[in-house]
Design an enzyme around this catalytic site. Structure first.
Site, mmCIF file in Angstrom:
data_model
loop_
_atom_site.group_PDB
_atom_site.id
_atom_site.type_symbol
_atom_site.label_atom_id
_atom_site.label_comp_id
_atom_site.label_asym_id
_atom_site.label_seq_id
_atom_site.Cartn_x
_atom_site.Cartn_y
_atom_site.Cartn_z
ATOM 1 N N LYS A 181 62.776 27.205 83.559
ATOM 2 C CA LYS A 181 64.090 27.930 82.429
ATOM 3 C C LYS A 181 64.797 29.137 84.048
ATOM 4 O O LYS A 181 63.527 30.308 84.201
ATOM 5 C CB LYS A 181 63.368 28.511 80.888
ATOM 6 C CG LYS A 181 64.611 28.950 80.360
ATOM 7 C CD LYS A 181 63.790 29.517 79.000
ATOM 8 C CE LYS A 181 64.927 31.142 78.397
ATOM 9 N NZ LYS A 181 66.377 29.676 77.621
ATOM 10 N N HIS A 191 58.317 30.289 77.966
ATOM 11 C CA HIS A 191 59.425 29.033 78.041
ATOM 12 C C HIS A 191 58.467 28.241 78.939
ATOM 13 O O HIS A 191 57.758 28.581 79.940
ATOM 14 C CB HIS A 191 60.486 29.385 78.029
ATOM 15 C CG HIS A 191 60.906 29.943 77.191
ATOM 16 N ND1 HIS A 191 61.497 31.097 77.013
ATOM 17 C CD2 HIS A 191 61.857 28.908 76.177
ATOM 18 C CE1 HIS A 191 61.973 31.476 75.144
ATOM 19 N NE2 HIS A 191 62.278 29.844 74.930
#
Length: 259
Positions: free
Chosen positions: A153, A149
Site C-alpha cells: 500500500k 494494511h
C-alpha cells in the site's frame, strides 16, 4: 436490465478481482477493460472491448459505468475523460488530496460520479453510527486509531482511516487538520485533550484493519473492522455501479447515498 461496466486497471490486484466478479454477476455486463499504454494484451473476455486508451474505448461503450481503483492522478484525469463522453464513474481510489477531491466534485456536475475511499458496507455503516457513540461518551474519552494494511500500500494513513478519523472529529465539532497526530516520536509531552492519533502499520498481505479506541476514565472501548479479502471492496464498488447507472449529475455521490 443488466448494467454495462468498464474496469480500469483490469490487470491490477483490485482490477482483476473486479473483472472476475463482474463476469460472475448476472446483473452486470463487462463491456470494457482498460490498462495502461502497451499493457492491454490478454484482456480477451467475450463481448468485452480491451484497450490501453480510454479515449478510444469509451466511444465504443456509450453509457457504461467506469469502475476505477488506480492512483489519484489517474482517477482525476480518467473522470474528466469519462465526463466528456457521458460515462458515469465509480472511484474507489484512496489518497486523494483536497484539491483532487475538489476536481472530482467539479467533474460530478457534468456526469454521475461516485467516490468512496472504502466501499465496504460495514465501514460505511460505522460512519453512520460513530457520531452518536462519540456524543454519548462525551469529552472525557480520548479517541485514537490504528490502521494496518499490506506492505504494497502506497498511501498512509489509509483513506479509510482518514475518513473514520474525520468522522470522529466532526462529531466533536473539531477541524480534523487541527487535531490530527499521525506520528509520535521522542519527548512529546502529555497528550492534549484536543487530539486524534492515527497510527499506521504496514506488512504482509493484510487487506485492511482499522481499530478505533475510546479511552475513558477506568475503561476503554475498542471498535475494529477487518476486511478479509478484496471481494469486500469489489462488491461495494459493483453495487455502486448498478446504483449510479440510474443517477443524474450534480454532485459527488458517496456510499451514504446508497445506504
Amino acid at each position: 436490465m443488466a448494467t454495462n461496466v468498464v474496469i480500469l486497471g483490469a490487470k491490477g490486484r483490485m482490477g482483476n478481482t473486479l473483472v472476475n466478479m463482474a463476469l460472475a454477476d448476472e446483473e452486470l455486463n463487462l463491456v470494457g477493460a482498460c490498462e495502461r499504454e502497451g499493457n492491454a494484451s490478454g484482456l480477451d473476455y467475450e463481448g468485452c472491448h480491451a484497450s490501453d486508451c480510454l479515449d478510444e474505448l469509451l466511444p465504443q461503450v456509450p453509457g457504461a459505468v467506469v469502475v476505477d481503483f488506480t492512483v489519484p492522478v489517474t482517477s482525476v484525469a480518467m473522470a474528466k475523460i469519462a465526463a466528456r463522453f457521458g460515462n458515469p464513474v465509480v472511484i474507489g481510489t484512496t489518497g486523494l488530496d483536497k484539491t483532487q477531491q475538489a476536481e472530482l466534485a467539479e467533474t460530478a456536475k457534468r456526469v454521475p460520479l461516485f467516490w468512496a475511499p472504502n466501499m465496504s458496507v460495514g465501514v460505511n455503516v460505522l460512519l453512520k453510527v460513530l457520531p452518536a457513540l462519540v456524543q454519548l461518551l462525551g469529552p472525557d474519552y480520548d479517541m485514537e486509531m490504528v490502521e494496518t494494511h499490506h506492505k504494497m500500500k502506497k498511501d498512509s494513513p489509509s483513506g479509510t482511516a482518514l475518513k473514520l478519523a474525520q468522522c470522529l472529529a466532526e462529531a466533536r465539532g473539531w477541524d480534523y487538520d487541527e487535531v490530527k497526530r499521525h506520528c509520535r516520536d521522542g519527548i512529546i509531552g502529555e497528550r492534549p485533550a484536543r487530539e486524534i492519533g492515527v497510527q499506521t502499520l504496514r506488512g504482509g498481505d493484510v487487506f485492511g484493519d482499522h481499530t478505533m479506541y475510546f479511552f475513558g476514565p477506568g475503561e476503554r472501548i475498542e471498535i475494529t473492522h477487518r476486511a478479509h479479502s478484496r471481494d469486500t471492496f469489489a462488491t461495494g464498488a459493483l453495487r455502486a455501479a448498478k446504483w449510479l447507472a440510474g443517477q443524474k449529475p450534480g454532485r459527488l455521490y458517496t456510499m451514504a447515498d446508497i445506504l
